[in-house]
Design a protein around this motif. Structure first.
Motif, PDB file in Angstrom:
ATOM      1  N   TRP A  24      25.257  57.234  28.965  1.00  0.00           N
ATOM      2  CA  TRP A  24      24.893  56.710  27.649  1.00  0.00           C
ATOM      3  C   TRP A  24      23.461  56.185  27.656  1.00  0.00           C
ATOM      4  CZ3 TRP A  24      26.396  57.135  22.851  1.00  0.00           C
ATOM      5  CH2 TRP A  24      25.940  56.203  21.904  1.00  0.00           C
ATOM      6  N   ILE A  30      33.882  54.906  17.321  1.00  0.00           N
ATOM      7  CA  ILE A  30      33.505  54.853  18.729  1.00  0.00           C
ATOM      8  C   ILE A  30      33.366  56.279  19.234  1.00  0.00           C
ATOM      9  CG2 ILE A  30      34.256  54.197  21.064  1.00  0.00           C
ATOM     10  CD1 ILE A  30      35.875  51.939  19.747  1.00  0.00           C
ATOM     11  N   VAL A  31      32.258  56.589  19.902  1.00  0.00           N
ATOM     12  CA  VAL A  31      32.123  57.898  20.528  1.00  0.00           C
ATOM     13  C   VAL A  31      32.674  57.810  21.947  1.00  0.00           C
ATOM     14  CG1 VAL A  31      29.731  57.467  21.280  1.00  0.00           C
ATOM     15  CG2 VAL A  31      30.575  59.817  21.073  1.00  0.00           C
ATOM     16  N   CYS A  71      32.220  55.846  28.009  1.00  0.00           N
ATOM     17  CA  CYS A  71      31.937  56.935  28.943  1.00  0.00           C
ATOM     18  C   CYS A  71      33.096  56.996  29.930  1.00  0.00           C
ATOM     19  CB  CYS A  71      30.614  56.680  29.675  1.00  0.00           C
ATOM     20  SG  CYS A  71      29.166  56.796  28.602  1.00  0.00           S
ATOM     21  N   VAL A  74      27.062  54.925  15.794  1.00  0.00           N
ATOM     22  CA  VAL A  74      28.405  54.541  16.213  1.00  0.00           C
ATOM     23  C   VAL A  74      28.446  53.045  16.487  1.00  0.00           C
ATOM     24  CG1 VAL A  74      28.951  56.818  17.147  1.00  0.00           C
ATOM     25  CG2 VAL A  74      27.899  55.113  18.640  1.00  0.00           C
ATOM     26  N   ASP A  79      30.230  51.702  18.916  1.00  0.00           N
ATOM     27  CA  ASP A  79      30.236  51.497  20.373  1.00  0.00           C
ATOM     28  C   ASP A  79      30.503  52.843  21.033  1.00  0.00           C
ATOM     29  OD1 ASP A  79      30.142  50.153  22.871  1.00  0.00           O
ATOM     30  OD2 ASP A  79      31.103  48.391  21.964  1.00  0.00           O
ATOM     31  N   HIS A  80      30.556  52.842  22.342  1.00  0.00           N
ATOM     32  CA  HIS A  80      30.763  54.072  23.098  1.00  0.00           C
ATOM     33  C   HIS A  80      31.666  53.799  24.290  1.00  0.00           C
ATOM     34  CE1 HIS A  80      27.657  52.029  25.432  1.00  0.00           C
ATOM     35  NE2 HIS A  80      28.079  52.755  26.469  1.00  0.00           N
TER      36      HIS A  80
END
Length: 239
Positions: free
Chosen positions: A147, A130-131, A166, A161, A163-164
């Motif tokens: 994103w 995950i970023v 923010c 990735v 998922d992310h």
């Protein structure tokens, strides 16, 4: 109290992105020092036991490869220590999740190098990643809009990735965004570690080509220290 039967999470990425603050964000309390002074921090990883709801986790905060204070041998030591961490976790069931931490901004070559070292080389693309994009407390509108604007940058540079998140990891004058950030990252952690996640693969060091390439990209080689570092990595010459 965190039990021994818990998920292992490795946090890596950009110096100054607030990795320690992300640990505190997940924990819901200040358990990690946020000092930027390398003299007060180890070149090895830091281990933090945390709980999210009823689940236990161990978070391992690593040194960024681009720390400005690192000289050549320290830089190569950071690579060696990353490898040793993976080997340590091999004996504890492996790694459940990688958290790739970066400040909102450009996806630099050094960030891509960090990504490749942990995701592609050490974990052989077998551990979900995950970023976590930080420093979005002043983002206009929803933090996740960052994103939407930048996803093509990740796709173009082949930074894939699962998922992310923010987030802002600084409570300060933005308590609502801070709580939103904690909810976001905790939900993702629970999602990707549930029932063992994709569980728990450690990388192998099968040759020096990847480490050499990483070091060269950062302008640290050729260097006699490189071979010394490799020689000190356990099992490197056992193949």
């Amino acid at each position: 109290m965190v039990t021994s039967n818990c998920a292992n999470i490795v946090l890596f990425g950009q110096a100054g992105a607030g990795k320690s603050s992300v640990v505190n964000l997940m924990a819901g309390e200040n358990i990690a020092s946020t000092s930027s002074d390398l003299k007060s921090c180890t070149l090895h990883w830091q281990e933090y036991p945390i709980r999210i709801g009823s689940e236990s986790y161990k978070v391992f905060d690593t040194v960024g490869l681009q720390e400005p204070q690192l000289d050549i041998p320290q830089y190569l030591d950071a690579i060696e220590n990353a490898y040793k961490l993976i080997q340590k976790l091999q004996g504890q069931g492996g790694i459940d999740l990688l958290l790739f931490c970066m400040r909102a901004g450009r996806l630099t070559t050094t960030l891509q190098t960090n990504y490749r070292l942990f995701h592609e080389f050490l974990c052989e693309k077998k551990v979900p990643i995950i970023v976590v994009i930080t420093c979005l407390e002043n983002e206009a509108g929803e933090m996740d809009a960052w994103w939407t604007r930048n996803i093509d940058m990740f796709n173009e540079r082949k930074v894939d990735v699962a998922d992310h998140a923010c987030v802002t990891a600084l409570e300060g004058n933005h308590p609502e965004r801070y709580e939103e950030s904690r909810t976001t990252i905790c939900e993702l952690v629970k999602k990707f570690t549930a029932d063992g996640g994709q569980k728990r693969v450690a990388g192998k060091l099968e040759g020096d080509s990847m480490v050499w390439e990483i070091a060269c990209e950062e302008g640290y080689c050729p260097s006699p220290h490189f071979k010394i570092v490799l020689a000190n990595i356990p099992s490197y010459n056992s193949t």
